[in-house]
Scaffold this motif. Structure first.
Motif, mmCIF file in Angstrom:
data_model
loop_
_atom_site.group_PDB
_atom_site.id
_atom_site.type_symbol
_atom_site.label_atom_id
_atom_site.label_comp_id
_atom_site.label_asym_id
_atom_site.label_seq_id
_atom_site.Cartn_x
_atom_site.Cartn_y
_atom_site.Cartn_z
ATOM 1 N N SER A 34 0.855 -1.192 0.000
ATOM 2 C CA SER A 34 0.000 0.000 0.000
ATOM 3 C C SER A 34 0.890 1.241 0.000
ATOM 4 O O SER A 34 2.069 1.170 0.348
ATOM 5 C CB SER A 34 -0.931 0.001 1.216
ATOM 6 N N SER A 73 -7.979 4.494 -3.560
ATOM 7 C CA SER A 73 -7.758 3.038 -3.634
ATOM 8 C C SER A 73 -9.079 2.265 -3.612
ATOM 9 O O SER A 73 -9.313 1.446 -2.724
ATOM 10 C CB SER A 73 -6.839 2.570 -2.504
ATOM 11 N N PHE A 127 -8.917 -3.281 -5.894
ATOM 12 C CA PHE A 127 -7.845 -4.089 -5.329
ATOM 13 C C PHE A 127 -7.881 -5.471 -5.964
ATOM 14 O O PHE A 127 -8.923 -6.133 -5.984
ATOM 15 C CB PHE A 127 -8.006 -4.218 -3.814
ATOM 16 N N THR A 174 -13.819 -2.728 -4.675
ATOM 17 C CA THR A 174 -14.002 -3.123 -3.270
ATOM 18 C C THR A 174 -15.287 -2.570 -2.662
ATOM 19 O O THR A 174 -15.691 -3.012 -1.588
ATOM 20 C CB THR A 174 -12.825 -2.629 -2.418
ATOM 21 N N SER A 203 -11.307 3.775 0.000
ATOM 22 C CA SER A 203 -9.906 3.535 0.371
ATOM 23 C C SER A 203 -9.754 2.119 0.903
ATOM 24 O O SER A 203 -10.034 1.846 2.073
ATOM 25 C CB SER A 203 -9.426 4.535 1.423
ATOM 26 N N TRP A 204 -9.333 1.214 0.015
ATOM 27 C CA TRP A 204 -9.030 -0.145 0.454
ATOM 28 C C TRP A 204 -7.707 -0.184 1.214
ATOM 29 O O TRP A 204 -7.463 -1.105 1.997
ATOM 30 C CB TRP A 204 -8.972 -1.089 -0.735
ATOM 31 N N SER A 221 -8.060 -0.926 4.731
ATOM 32 C CA SER A 221 -8.427 -2.309 5.025
ATOM 33 C C SER A 221 -7.182 -3.176 5.167
ATOM 34 O O SER A 221 -7.178 -4.177 5.885
ATOM 35 C CB SER A 221 -9.330 -2.876 3.918
ATOM 36 N N ARG A 224 -14.243 6.556 4.413
ATOM 37 C CA ARG A 224 -13.730 5.404 3.671
ATOM 38 C C ARG A 224 -14.808 4.798 2.782
ATOM 39 O O ARG A 224 -14.540 4.383 1.659
ATOM 40 C CB ARG A 224 -13.245 4.317 4.629
ATOM 41 N N SER A 281 -10.397 8.458 -6.262
ATOM 42 C CA SER A 281 -11.236 7.257 -6.263
ATOM 43 C C SER A 281 -12.464 7.449 -7.148
ATOM 44 O O SER A 281 -12.866 6.527 -7.883
ATOM 45 C CB SER A 281 -11.659 6.899 -4.839
#
Length: 379
Positions: free
Chosen positions: A128, A164, A167, A172, A176-177, A180, A286, A343
């Motif tokens: 990441s 993000s 993934f 996802t 924001s992955w 995670s 998120r 994103s």
């Protein structure tokens, strides 16, 4: 009253193969020898598909962006010479973490080897990329009182950086992955409220004593008091390709910390919210990004992120005008809600193309075109 706040930043860049566009192992030492650092510095990380750039100590967001742009160009040249490209985003949209090489040389990377030994596949899978901002306080200001109240602003700053959503070849469903992945490690996430700097560093020393932390290393939370530099380091943000967004994040944080310093001097610091309350707002960001509604814990009501930023700008206006940042901040916030965070833009590109290579090519272009005409700061 001296409220000047110095700045520094770190950005973790992705290295990808120029043909497959998958993450690729980069020869960092060879690259640095052939293309030396300029207006900043660089270092390798655990995974060979990461190069981190660091700015020098700066006074303004413009200087931060100038350093990031210069170092991106240096790292682009290194990558190009090795048949690679660079991009900035919280995670790679389709590469598999199991295929990524890590730095294993015992003579050079003992810290990384120890981390893999301690955290096993959690650490191996931590492919990441983040953007961190360091904020230096004026002499005589107790850092922990500023730290505790700055925690309240982590979620909205994070929202600007979101990058993000995809993934390993899957949407996802979140913005924001990266978090995670990060939040599987201990000493991550929203920090606690600390009574004093002394208490904070006593805890770090205890963790070192019992073998949890290595000597000379600190915690990894979304905000930390840096164990070497004694800066406030905001670590919550995804890496983002947009220089406008980097400028805006840095400007908001500089103005917020300067305002908190004035609040401290006037005896009117905002009450620090609990970790539990802040985690709720972090999750909302998120999941929903710029469409999130944050909880106003004082009124126990929800407020749109757009309205939150409007209220925040009112609070920051005196300092923002003093630092000649207000107009740039206002214009970039307006643009953020028109065009979206990375994103949002990524999802739009994938919806139109249904092709991950097209998405990665976009991220490469946005990152490598560091002198894009889209970036301008109105002073």
């Amino acid at each position: 009253m001296n409220t000047s706040i110095t700045l520094g930043a770190e950005e973790e860049l992705q290295i990808v193969d120029q043909h497959s566009l998958e993450l690729a192992a980069h020869d960092f030492e060879r690259g640095k020898l052939d293309f030396p650092d300029q207006n900043g510095s660089s270092s390798c990380e655990l995974h060979k598909a990461v190069v981190e750039l660091q700015t020098p100590i700066c006074q303004t967001p413009d200087q931060i962006v100038a350093s990031v742009a210069a170092m991106r160009e240096v790292i682009r040249q290194r990558a190009q010479a090795q048949g690679q490209r660079i991009l900035s985003a919280g995670v790679h949209p389709f590469s598999n973490w199991k295929e990524q090489e890590i730095n294993r040389d015992h003579s050079k990377h003992q810290h990384y080897i120890r981390l893999v030994d301690e955290y096993a596949d959690i650490m191996r899978s931590l492919v990441s990329y983040g953007f961190h901002v360091h904020l230096g306080l004026p002499e005589g200001i107790p850092p922990m009182v500023i730290f505790n109240s700055l925690r309240n602003s982590l979620a909205p700053v994070f929202a600007i950086s979101l990058s993000s959503p995809f993934f390993e070849g899957r949407d996802t469903g979140v913005q924001s992955w990266r978090h995670s992945i990060l939040d599987r490690l201990p000493r991550m996430g929203t920090p606690d409220i600390w009574a004093s700097e002394e208490d904070y560093f006593k805890h770090i020393e205890l963790l070192r004593k019992v073998g949890t932390l290595e000597a000379q290393h600190g915690m990894w939370e979304d905000l930390r008091l840096h164990h070497h530099y004694h800066t406030l380091e905001v670590r919550i943000c995804d890496a983002t390709p947009s220089l406008d967004h980097i400028w805006l994040i840095t400007a908001l944080l500089q103005c917020e910390v300067a305002t908190l310093v004035q609040d401290y001097q006037q005896g009117s610091l905002p009450k620090p919210l609990s970790r539990a309350c802040l985690e709720e707002n972090k999750w909302r960001v998120r999941r929903r990004g710029l469409a999130a509604e944050l909880i106003d814990w004082e009124s126990e009501a929800s407020v749109s992120l757009h309205d939150y930023f409007d209220s925040w700008m009112l609070r920051l206006t005196p300092v923002a005008l003093q630092l000649n940042l207000y107009q740039g901040m206002r214009e970039k916030l307006d643009a953020l809600f028109i065009y979206g965070a990375s994103s949002d833009i990524q999802r739009g590109i994938f919806k139109r193309s249904e092709n991950y290579q097209t998405l990665v090519q976009h991220l490469i272009h946005e990152t490598e075109e560091v002198h894009s005409a889209r970036f301008h700061t109105v002073q």
